[in-house]
Design a protein around this motif. Structure first.
Motif, PDB file in Angstrom:
ATOM      1  N   GLN A  10       2.586   1.874 -15.325  1.00  0.00           N
ATOM      2  CA  GLN A  10       2.871   0.710 -14.489  1.00  0.00           C
ATOM      3  C   GLN A  10       1.618   0.244 -13.758  1.00  0.00           C
ATOM      4  N   HIS A  11       0.838   1.197 -13.250  1.00  0.00           N
ATOM      5  CA  HIS A  11      -0.427   0.837 -12.625  1.00  0.00           C
ATOM      6  C   HIS A  11      -1.335   0.138 -13.624  1.00  0.00           C
ATOM      7  N   ALA A  12      -1.396   0.653 -14.847  1.00  0.00           N
ATOM      8  CA  ALA A  12      -2.268   0.068 -15.858  1.00  0.00           C
ATOM      9  C   ALA A  12      -1.848  -1.363 -16.183  1.00  0.00           C
ATOM     10  N   LEU A  13      -0.536  -1.610 -16.286  1.00  0.00           N
ATOM     11  CA  LEU A  13      -0.063  -2.962 -16.563  1.00  0.00           C
ATOM     12  C   LEU A  13      -0.425  -3.921 -15.442  1.00  0.00           C
ATOM     13  N   ARG A  14      -0.283  -3.465 -14.187  1.00  0.00           N
ATOM     14  CA  ARG A  14      -0.602  -4.340 -13.071  1.00  0.00           C
ATOM     15  C   ARG A  14      -2.094  -4.666 -13.046  1.00  0.00           C
ATOM     16  N   ARG A  15      -2.925  -3.681 -13.295  1.00  0.00           N
ATOM     17  CA  ARG A  15      -4.365  -3.921 -13.298  1.00  0.00           C
ATOM     18  C   ARG A  15      -4.781  -4.756 -14.506  1.00  0.00           C
ATOM     19  N   SER A  36      -5.683   7.878  -6.050  1.00  0.00           N
ATOM     20  CA  SER A  36      -4.326   7.386  -5.807  1.00  0.00           C
ATOM     21  C   SER A  36      -3.332   7.864  -6.853  1.00  0.00           C
ATOM     22  N   GLY A  37      -3.802   8.196  -8.056  1.00  0.00           N
ATOM     23  CA  GLY A  37      -2.889   8.593  -9.112  1.00  0.00           C
ATOM     24  C   GLY A  37      -2.817  10.082  -9.372  1.00  0.00           C
ATOM     25  N   TRP A  54      -0.897   2.107   7.632  1.00  0.00           N
ATOM     26  CA  TRP A  54       0.435   1.815   8.146  1.00  0.00           C
ATOM     27  C   TRP A  54       1.529   2.044   7.111  1.00  0.00           C
ATOM     28  N   GLY A  55       1.335   1.563   5.883  1.00  0.00           N
ATOM     29  CA  GLY A  55       2.365   1.767   4.865  1.00  0.00           C
ATOM     30  C   GLY A  55       2.588   3.225   4.552  1.00  0.00           C
ATOM     31  N   GLY A  73       0.810  -1.218   0.000  1.00  0.00           N
ATOM     32  CA  GLY A  73       0.000   0.000   0.000  1.00  0.00           C
ATOM     33  C   GLY A  73       0.836   1.257   0.000  1.00  0.00           C
ATOM     34  N   GLY A  74       1.934   1.244   0.779  1.00  0.00           N
ATOM     35  CA  GLY A  74       2.789   2.419   0.795  1.00  0.00           C
ATOM     36  C   GLY A  74       3.456   2.679  -0.541  1.00  0.00           C
ATOM     37  N   LEU A  75       3.954   1.634  -1.175  1.00  0.00           N
ATOM     38  CA  LEU A  75       4.596   1.792  -2.482  1.00  0.00           C
ATOM     39  C   LEU A  75       3.593   2.207  -3.549  1.00  0.00           C
ATOM     40  N   GLN A  76       2.378   1.667  -3.477  1.00  0.00           N
ATOM     41  CA  GLN A  76       1.359   2.000  -4.473  1.00  0.00           C
ATOM     42  C   GLN A  76       1.006   3.476  -4.420  1.00  0.00           C
ATOM     43  N   SER A  77       0.944   4.058  -3.219  1.00  0.00           N
ATOM     44  CA  SER A  77       0.601   5.474  -3.094  1.00  0.00           C
ATOM     45  C   SER A  77       1.706   6.378  -3.620  1.00  0.00           C
ATOM     46  N   LEU A  78       2.956   5.936  -3.509  1.00  0.00           N
ATOM     47  CA  LEU A  78       4.080   6.770  -3.934  1.00  0.00           C
ATOM     48  C   LEU A  78       4.398   6.641  -5.415  1.00  0.00           C
ATOM     49  N   GLN A  79       3.969   5.554  -6.051  1.00  0.00           N
ATOM     50  CA  GLN A  79       4.370   5.298  -7.436  1.00  0.00           C
ATOM     51  C   GLN A  79       3.961   6.410  -8.406  1.00  0.00           C
ATOM     52  N   PRO A  80       2.718   6.933  -8.337  1.00  0.00           N
ATOM     53  CA  PRO A  80       2.349   7.962  -9.315  1.00  0.00           C
ATOM     54  C   PRO A  80       3.144   9.251  -9.189  1.00  0.00           C
ATOM     55  N   VAL A  81       3.690   9.543  -7.995  1.00  0.00           N
ATOM     56  CA  VAL A  81       4.405  10.815  -7.820  1.00  0.00           C
ATOM     57  C   VAL A  81       5.912  10.642  -7.908  1.00  0.00           C
ATOM     58  N   GLN A  82       6.396   9.401  -7.977  1.00  0.00           N
ATOM     59  CA  GLN A  82       7.827   9.142  -8.148  1.00  0.00           C
ATOM     60  C   GLN A  82       8.015   8.219  -9.336  1.00  0.00           C
ATOM     61  N   ARG A  83       7.740   8.727 -10.507  1.00  0.00           N
ATOM     62  CA  ARG A  83       7.706   7.847 -11.666  1.00  0.00           C
ATOM     63  C   ARG A  83       8.930   8.005 -12.577  1.00  0.00           C
TER      64      ARG A  83
END
Length: 399
Positions: free
Chosen positions: A42-47, A217-218, A93-94, A23-33
Motif C-alpha cells: 500500500q505504501h508503494a502504491l501511494r508513493r 517507518s516500515g 501529534w498523530g 502521520g499517525g495512520l502512516q506509522s501504524l500501517q506497516p504493523v497493522q497490515r
C-alpha cells in the motif's frame, strides 16, 4: 498584509490537523497490515502515485504565487513554519494520539525468548506468523482512534473553508495573466535536466532519502519496536524521530552557514552508517527500552541532514533550472520509497539493511564526485588568471 498573514496561519493549522491524522495512520500501517507485506504494498502504491504527480504539481504551485509581491513575501516566509508544523504533526501529534489510545489496553504480553530471537535484523516478514506482539487491538480502540483522526480531518477542511480568503492578483496593468506551462513541457524539462552529469550523480541522494525513511517507518517500527515491545510503542518511537528531525532541520539550516555543507553531509553519512551497523548487530529486548528511542533519534538527525542539505545543494547547483531540479529531487525520492516498500514484502530485514548500506555508500561517493567537479570548476578561472613562472621572470627583469 493582515489577510495574507491570516491565510498563512489558516493553512498552517489546517495542515497541522490534516497531517496529524495522516502521520499517525502512516506509522501504524506497516504493523497493522492484515497479511504479510500488505502494508508495504500500500505504501508503494501511494508513493508510485506521487512519482507520477511530481513533475506536474510544482509549476502549478509556483504559478499561484504570481501575486502581489508583499503577499508573495508573506506566503514564502510562511512556508518554512508550515513545513515544520507539518513535520512535527506527522511525527509527534498523530503518533501521540495512537499511542495513548492503544496504550489503554496493551496488546503485548510477555514475549517468549524464541520470538525475540526472530526480531530485529533476523526478521524475515514472510516467514513469521502473527504473534502476540502484532495482534490487532480491540475493535473499540480502533474505532476510537479512527474517530479522532476523522475529526481532525473534518476540522482541517472546516477551518480552511471558513477562514481562508482568496488572494487577489495584483499584477501591473497591461501584463497578461501568467499561465502555468503545460504538463508535457514541464515533464520534458524535468528529464532534460538529466543531461547534466551532476544531476545524474546526485539522483542517488534523494533516492537515499526515500530508502532510509521507508526503512524506519516500515521495518524498524515492525521488526524492532512492535516485535519486542508491542504496537502501543510505535507512536512514541515515531514521536522521537519526528521531533529530532524537525529540530535538527532548523539547527542544521543555520549551522551550515558556518560549517559548510560538506561537514554536515559527513555527519549525516557517519551517523546513518553507525546506525545501520548497530541495527545489524543488535538483538532487541524489552529490557533495553531506552535503546529503542536512541535509534530513531539518531536516524532523525541524519534525515535532517539529507532534507536540509539536499535541498540547498540542488538550489545552488541548478540555480537557473530550480523548478526542473526540485521536480527531479521529489521524483527520485518518491522512487526510492517505491523501491524500498516494494521489496519489503519478500526480503529479510538484514538484507534490507545491506541494501541501504550500499545505497548510502554510492550516494556519498557520488556526492563527493560532484563536490570535486565543482572545486575543479571554481579553481579553473583562478588558475587561468595567475601569471605563469616565465611571465613572472620577464616582469621582474623589466622592473
Amino acid at each position: 498584509m493582515e489577510r495574507n498573514l491570516k491565510n498563512v496561519l489558516t493553512l498552517s493549522f489546517g495542515f497541522l490537523l490534516l497531517f496529524t491524522a495522516y502521520g499517525g495512520l502512516q506509522s501504524l500501517q506497516p504493523v497493522q497490515r492484515g497479511g504479510p507485506g500488505r502494508g508495504g504494498a500500500q505504501h508503494a502504491l501511494r508513493r508510485h502515485a506521487a512519482v507520477l504527480h511530481v513533475p506536474a504539481a510544482r509549476p502549478h504551485r509556483e504559478a499561484r504565487l504570481q501575486v502581489d509581491p508583499r503577499a508573495r513575501h508573506v506566503l514564502l516566509c510562511g512556508l518554512l513554519p508550515g513545513q515544520l508544523l507539518r513535520q512535527l504533526s506527522s511525527g509527534v501529534w498523530g503518533n501521540l494520539i495512537s499511542s495513548l489510545v492503544f496504550g489503554q489496553t496493551p496488546t503485548q504480553g510477555t514475549v517468549p525468548e524464541e520470538q525475540l530471537q526472530a526480531c530485529g535484523a533476523s526478521d524475515c516478514l514472510m516467514a513469521v506468523a502473527s504473534t502476540n506482539s502484532t495482534k490487532r487491538p480491540s475493535p473499540d480502540l480502533i474505532y476510537t482512534l479512527m474517530g479522532i483522526y476523522t475529526g481532525c480531518g473534518f476540522l482541517a477542511v472546516l477551518l480552511t473553508a471558513v477562514f481562508l480568503e482568496p488572494v487577489r492578483d495584483a499584477q501591473p496593468e497591461g501584463e497578461g495573466e501568467k499561465q502555468a506551462p503545460p504538463f508535457w513541457s514541464t515533464l520534458l524539462s524535468t528529464f532534460k535536466l538529466l543531461r547534466d552529469k551532476r544531476l545524474r550523480l546526485l539522483i542517488l541522494l534523494p533516492m537515499l532519502s526515500g530508502f532510509e525513511q521507508a526503512f524506519l517507518s516500515g521495518d524498524y517500527t515492525r521488526s524492532y519496536t512492535t516485535c519486542a515491545l508491542g504496537i502501543q510503542f510505535v507512536g512514541y518511537v515515531m514521536i522521537c524521530f519526528g521531533a529530532v528531525d524537525a529540530l535538527c532541520s532548523v539547527l542544521f539550516g543555520r549551522l551550515a552557514r558556518y560549517t559548510g555543507r560538506t561537514s554536515l553531509f559527513a555527519l549525516g553519512a557517519v551517523t546513518q552508517l553507525a546506525c545501520i551497523v548497530a541495527l545489524l548487530l543488535w538483538k532487541p529486548h524489552p529490557s533495553q527500552l531506552p535503546v529503542f528511542f536512541v535509534f530513531p533519534g539518531l536516524w532523525g538527525m541524519a534525515d535532517a541532514v539529507w532534507q536540509t542539505q539536499n535541498n540547498a545543494l540542488f538550489g545552488v547547483l541548478f540555480e537557473k533550472n530550480k523548478e526542473a531540479a526540485f521536480a527531479n529531487y521529489r521524483l527520485w525520492e518518491a522512487l526510492g520509497f517505491v523501491i524500498a516498500f516494494g521489496y519489503s514484502t519478500f526480503l529479510c530485514v538484514s538484507v534490507k539493511l545491506y541494501v541501504l548500506l550500499g545505497v548510502l555508500s554510492a550516494a556519498v561517493a557520488a556526492y563527493g564526485a560532484v563536490e570535486y567537479m565543482e572545486s575543479r570548476k571554481a579553481a579553473g578561472p583562478l588558475a587561468a588568471e595567475r601569471p605563469k613562472p616565465a611571465e613572472e621572470g620577464v616582469t621582474q627583469t623589466k622592473l
